[in-house]
Design an enzyme around this catalytic site. Structure first.
Site, short mmCIF file in Angstrom:
data_model
loop_
_atom_site.label_atom_id
_atom_site.label_comp_id
_atom_site.label_asym_id
_atom_site.label_seq_id
_atom_site.Cartn_x
_atom_site.Cartn_y
_atom_site.Cartn_z
N CYS A 263 -36.16 58.36 33.98
CA CYS A 263 -34.81 58.70 34.45
C CYS A 263 -34.35 59.91 33.65
CB CYS A 263 -33.88 57.51 34.23
SG CYS A 263 -32.14 57.91 34.39
N CYS B 260 -28.05 63.19 36.85
CA CYS B 260 -27.53 63.03 38.21
C CYS B 260 -26.17 62.34 38.26
CB CYS B 260 -28.50 62.23 39.06
SG CYS B 260 -30.20 62.40 38.59
N THR C 62 -26.29 55.26 31.62
CA THR C 62 -27.50 56.09 31.61
C THR C 62 -27.20 57.45 31.01
OG1 THR C 62 -28.34 54.98 33.57
CG2 THR C 62 -29.19 57.17 33.13
N GLU D 299 -30.18 53.67 28.01
CA GLU D 299 -28.84 53.26 28.44
C GLU D 299 -28.07 52.74 27.24
OE1 GLU D 299 -31.49 52.68 30.45
OE2 GLU D 299 -30.77 53.94 32.09
N HIS E 49 -24.86 58.36 44.62
CA HIS E 49 -25.90 57.90 43.69
C HIS E 49 -26.98 57.10 44.43
CE1 HIS E 49 -27.22 58.31 39.67
NE2 HIS E 49 -27.35 57.01 39.47
N TYR F 13 -31.26 58.02 44.58
CA TYR F 13 -32.45 57.17 44.37
C TYR F 13 -33.54 57.45 45.39
CZ TYR F 13 -30.50 54.34 40.63
OH TYR F 13 -30.01 53.92 39.42
N CYS G 18 -35.10 60.56 42.95
CA CYS G 18 -35.66 60.34 41.60
C CYS G 18 -36.73 59.27 41.61
CB CYS G 18 -34.55 60.02 40.61
SG CYS G 18 -33.89 58.34 40.70
N GLU H 246 -34.13 49.38 37.32
CA GLU H 246 -33.04 50.26 37.75
C GLU H 246 -33.04 50.41 39.27
OE1 GLU H 246 -32.84 54.43 36.55
OE2 GLU H 246 -30.83 54.02 35.83
#
Ligand code: SF4
Ligand code: FE
Length: 483
Positions: free
Chosen positions: A100, A104, A191, A257, A292, A296, A299, A447
């Site tokens: 990650c 973003c 994150t 995180e 978001h 996904y 990413c 995640e």
């Protein structure tokens, strides 16, 4: 200021000096901490790639607000092409880090705030949009990494923010002053917050009139007094402190995180983007979560590309690349991964212009995207583990492999095909372990389940957006039913 290089970014974070705790200790130098550094390297990749002429068009864009070339991670989407390029950029970053890369959340918060503040101002005559645009231009000009903080701890999930026994379980205003507000609360599993310059705080759910003090959104520097972070543990995290790289699997990159505490933090008026207009909390949440969930589809696909590649390499090393079931499993993994990408591209292509002028994704398709992400990476992981074989979790440590007595036996007995070294075979197995079970699994597997909202959150949105009534009408029309 122009775009920062990766090295300039690292030094800029060193200067921020966030208050970070881990394993019961204050981390005085998070930048050089062996557990934390890989996550910083992942964000650094968003700067390094922007310097690479090969990726210029994907990673950078001319800002209509500053007139300068900015990193796409700070951009306000001006078209559906921008939305698609965002997803492509995220896939690229996932491919280059297998982790990650964190930046973003700020980009998604930017775009949600841009349109929502515009609509609040239209109704109330407030100045939130101007506040936000000034902040956005500051972040673009200085090429900042901005965290987007949404998830409150939530306490009793059956109770509204104001009805919690402990009022701090949702972040809220505790004092109103002429020059700003003081807030208290926490944001969970943030994150990349330790690698950010600034944080945008947003509410986490829709709110009613009694939640006025909880309907608050703002941006502050990460090192604002009262903000501190407690880093989350990850499985295998201390392998990074053993001074070996083989056992880590992905020695350079990772994600981190943190539980972030806001202990009476002052927010000046010109950094406030929402303050008591409760009916807009839901809009901000829905838009941020929508963006978001689109993310996904980029990413996780990029990280999936690395995992599929790793599974194919280990099949070569094991001597079974031609086995039909192995080939078929790799095809299945690619099919699943590209299906996620289709969703990311589709919700972008079907985007629309908001009243403020920026572009919003198709919410239904973005939620379908993320719902698929809660499932397919699990199947991709299962197939990767199937192809890898049990050695991915039973191989001896690097220290044993380097041991003068033991090393030669490990080398001899854990070799696969003869022309590949045992060391390379172990490296690939450790990478698969890292992605499926280790520190990267936080950013890939789990995640995929809970990041950008747990599966049920998407199902609620799908039920709202899916237009079931229209589908019933269609069926009745076809069946010639008139009621
Ligand atoms: Fe970006 Fe994906 Fe990490 Fe979210 S989970 S910050 S979209 S890389
Ligand atoms: Fe995430």
């Amino acid at each position: 200021m122009a775009l920062m290089t990766g090295e300039q970014y690292i030094e800029s974070i060193r200067a921020v000096k966030p208050e970070v705790y881990m394993f019961g200790k204050k981390i005085e130098n998070p930048v050089d901490d062996p557990i934390l550094r890989p996550s910083l390297n992942s964000v650094r990749m968003t700067y390094d790639l922007a310097q690479d002429p090969q990726y210029k068009d994907l990673m950078t864009v001319k800002s209509p607000y500053t007139g300068e070339i900015v990193n796409r991670f700070t951009h306000i989407h001006q078209s559906t092409t921008d939305l698609r390029n965002k997803v492509k950029m995220q896939r690229l970053c996932g491919q280059k880090t297998a982790a990650c890369f964190q930046r973003c959340v700020g980009m998604d918060a930017f775009n949600a705030e841009f349109s929502t503040t515009f609509e609040i101002d239209k109704k109330y005559g407030t100045k939130y949009h101007e506040n936000f645009v000034n902040f956005m231009k500051y972040a673009q000009t200085n090429d900042l990494t901005v965290d987007g903080a949404m998830t409150d701890p939530k306490g009793d999930r059956g109770k509204a923010p104001h009805a919690q026994v402990d009022p701090d379980l949702y972040l809220h205003v505790v004092e109103r002053r002429p020059d700003g507000v003081v807030v208290r609360g926490a944001k969970a599993h943030q994150t990349g917050i330790i690698n950010s310059h600034e944080v945008i705080v947003m509410p986490t759910i829709s709110m009613g009139p009694d939640d006025k003090d909880y309907a608050i959104s703002f941006a502050v520097p990460i090192n604002t007094p009262g903000i501190f972070m407690i880093v989350g543990r990850q499985s295998c995290d201390t392998r990074k402190t053993e001074g070996v790289t083989l056992d880590v699997g992905n020695p350079e990159f990772g994600g981190v995180e943190a539980l972030t505490i806001f202990d009476n933090v002052f927010v000046p008026n010109d950094r406030i983007f929402l303050n008591g207009e409760t009916e807009f909390a839901g809009m901000l949440v829905e838009r941020f979560a929508g963006y978001h969930r689109q993310s996904y589809g980029g990413c996780k696909v990029g990280v999936g590309d690395v995992l599929i590649g790793a599974a194919a390499v280990i099949a070569d090393y094991n001597g079974c690349p031609k086995a039909s079931h192995v080939k078929d499993k790799l095809i299945e993994m690619m099919h699943l991964n590209e299906t996620l990408y289709c969703c990311g591209i589709a919700c972008s292509a079907e985007g629309y212009q908001t009243e403020s002028g920026n572009y919003m994704i198709d919410l239904l398709l973005a939620n379908v995207c993320k719902q698929n992400v809660t499932r397919f990476p699990y199947e991709i992981v299962r197939l990767a583990e199937d192809i890898a074989g049990g050695l991915m979790v039973t191989a001896p440590s690097e220290k044993d492999f380097r041991d003068p007595k033991l090393g030669k036996y490990i080398d001899k007995y854990l070799r696969g095909v003869n022309d590949v070294t045992t060391e390379n075979r172990l490296k690939m197995l450790r990478l698969i372990e890292n992605l499926c079970l280790g520190t990267a699994a936080v950013g890939y597997r789990t995640e995929s389940m809970h990041g950008a909202g747990s599966p049920q959150a998407q199902r609620i949105m799908i039920s709202r957006q899916g237009n079931l009534g229209y589908k019933k009408q269609l069926a009745k029309a076809i069946a010639h039913i008139e009621e």
